[in-house]
Design an enzyme around this catalytic site. Sequence first.
Site: not given
Length: 155
Positions: A46, A51, A91-92, A133-134, A137
């Site tokens: 995701g 991000q 997380c990226l 999670h997304e 963000h």
Amino acid sequence: MAIRNIVKIGDDILKKKSRPVEKFDERLWQLLDDMKETMYLAEGVGLAAVQVGVLKRAIVIDCSQDKSGYMELINPEIIETEGEQREVEGCLSLPGESGVTLRPAEVKVKAQDRNGNWCVYKGTDLRARCFCHEIDHLDGIIFTERVIKEPVTEQ
Ligand code: NI
């Protein structure tokens, strides 16, 4: 399509609240196409627009193994949750970091597609975690704030 740079922890933009998308135009489609490509290249499940440095309420997700689960959610809102799960999350934007979070086992999300049409999506297990999670963000929340055990850093 183009690969965009993924913002890493320490950049204050990750703490900011993203703004609702109002225009479903080519600029948004370009952003979504770039986010898709960037997510796949980084082997993530995701990615939120913030991000890649864009404060718009847009996320892309694919929790499948074979790129069959691709989804775009614009202005997503969690409308229902059920149960609990405690699983490892990463997380990226925080390479090498992970931790066990507390998330709902099932979530129902209302979101618009790239043309502005509203749809309702259901997620369980990994997809439920990913939705949460997304969407976090978009509100400036990083998964480490949801960690119930100390994060572990890969050696
Ligand atoms: Ni993340």
